[in-house]
Enzyme design. Structure first.
Site, PDB file in Angstrom:
ATOM      1  N   ASP A   1       0.850  -1.121   0.152  1.00  0.00           N
ATOM      2  CA  ASP A   1       0.039  -0.035  -0.047  1.00  0.00           C
ATOM      3  C   ASP A   1       0.880   1.212   0.055  1.00  0.00           C
ATOM      4  O   ASP A   1       2.066   1.212   0.264  1.00  0.00           O
ATOM      5  CB  ASP A   1      -1.096   0.043   1.232  1.00  0.00           C
ATOM      6  CG  ASP A   1      -1.906  -1.162   1.317  1.00  0.00           C
ATOM      7  OD1 ASP A   1      -2.037  -1.613   0.103  1.00  0.00           O
ATOM      8  OD2 ASP A   1      -2.454  -1.536   2.448  1.00  0.00           O
TER       9      ASP A   1
HETATM   10  N1  URA Z   1      -1.513  -5.855   3.823  1.00  0.00           N
HETATM   11  C1  URA Z   1      -1.765  -4.701   3.891  1.00  0.00           C
HETATM   12  O1  URA Z   1      -2.893  -4.470   4.307  1.00  0.00           O
HETATM   13  N2  URA Z   1      -1.157  -3.733   3.247  1.00  0.00           N
HETATM   14  C2  URA Z   1      -0.140  -4.110   2.606  1.00  0.00           C
HETATM   15  O2  URA Z   1       0.639  -3.048   2.048  1.00  0.00           O
HETATM   16  C3  URA Z   1       0.618  -5.243   2.607  1.00  0.00           C
HETATM   17  C4  URA Z   1      -0.192  -6.104   3.194  1.00  0.00           C
END
Ligand code: URA
Length: 230
Positions: free
Chosen positions: A102
Site C-alpha cells: 500500500d
Molecule cells: N497488507 C496490507 O494491508 N497492506 C500492505 O501494504 C501489505 C499487506
C-alpha cells in the site's frame, strides 16, 4: 516449457522432426547442446537449431527495493511517484512488481521481468511467508494469534485466509507472517478486531530479507544466490 514442446509449437517442425533434432544433438539452449526432451526453455533462454536462432533470449533482471512511504507500488500512476520512478534502469517498462504494498507501507519490494519467478514468490500455493512488522492504534489482544492461525473469512473474495503466525513484540507491535497477499490483507485482519494498522513494514518475502544497507528509496540488484533461493 519443455524444449520438445517449444520446438513442435513452431510451424517449421513436427513432433517427429523434433525428436530427431534432439537425438542428432542439433538443438542448443543457452549455448549448451541438449538432447533431453524435458529440458526447460524459459522466456529468457536462447534456443538454436544448428546456427538458426529460434528465440534470442534476453537477460532476466531482479532487484530489491526499500519502498518508502508515499509512493505507489505500480509501474505508472497519474498522481503519485511510483516505485519504478525510484529506479534508474534501462528498459524499466519491462519490469513488474512481485507483491504490491500500500501507499504508506514500507519495506521489501521485489522487482523483476521474470514472471515465473515472481509467481513462485507470490502464489499462495507455494506458501512462502511474507513477514510484516505491524504497529496498531489499540493494544493487540491475546486472542488475535489464535484467530489469525485459524484463518479469517473474507466475504468479498469468499475465502478463508490461510493460517498466519502472529508474534507479539509489544502491546501495539507485532510480527505477522502470512503466505498470501490478498488486497489490504494485514489491515483487514486487524480490522476484524476494529484495530487500525498505523504502521506496516515488510521485512521478508520467502527466503529474501530486506537488505539493512538499503535506506528507504534505495535499491540494488539481487545476487545470483538470492535469485536461486526462490
Ligand atoms: N497488507 C496490507 O494491508 N497492506 C500492505 O501494504 C501489505 C499487506
Amino acid at each position: 516449457m519443455r524444449v520438445d514442446r517449444f520446438l513442435s509449437n513452431l510451424p517449421r517442425f513436427n513432433r517427429k522432426q523434433v525428436r530427431l533434432l534432439l537425438v542428432e544433438r542439433r538443438v542448443s539452449v543457452d549455448g549448451v547442446t541438449v538432447s533431453d526432451p524435458h529440458h526447460d526453455v524459459r522466456e529468457f533462454s536462447r534456443v538454436c537449431v544448428d546456427d538458426d536462432v529460434l528465440q534470442a533470449g534476453k537477460p532476466a533482471r531482479y532487484f530489491m527495493l526499500h519502498k518508502p512511504q508515499g509512493c505507489v507500488s505500480a509501474t505508472a500512476d497519474p498522481q503519485h511517484p511510483t516505485v519504478l520512478d525510484l529506479m534508474e534502469e534501462p528498459g524499466k517498462d519491462e519490469l513488474h512488481i512481485a507483491g504490491r504494498l500500500d501507499f504508506n507501507t514500507t519495506g521489501l519490494m521485489l522487482i523483476t521481468n521474470d514472471g515465473q519467478w515472481s509467481r513462485r514468490l507470490t502464489q499462495p500455493q507455494t506458501k512462502l511467508p511474507k513477514v510484516y512488522l505491524v504497529e496498531t492504534e489499540q493494544d493487540i489482544g491475546a486472542e488475535y494469534a489464535a484467530t489469525f492461525a485459524r484463518g479469517l473469512y473474507f466475504a468479498f473474495e469468499d475465502l478463508t485466509t490461510q493460517p498466519a503466525e502472529l508474534v507479539l513484540l509489544g502491546p501495539r507491535t507485532a510480527r505477522l507472517s502470512i503466505v498470501e497477499g490478498r488486497y489490504h490483507q494485514v489491515k483487514r485482519m486487524f480490522g476484524h478486531f476494529d484495530n487500525k494498522v498505523i504502521g506496516l513494514h515488510r521485512e521478508r518475502m520467502g527466503p529474501l530479507v530486506l537488505d539493512p544497507a538499503l535506506a528507504p528509496g534505495e535499491y540494488r540488484a539481487l545476487t545470483d544466490d538470492e535469485i536461486r533461493m526462490v
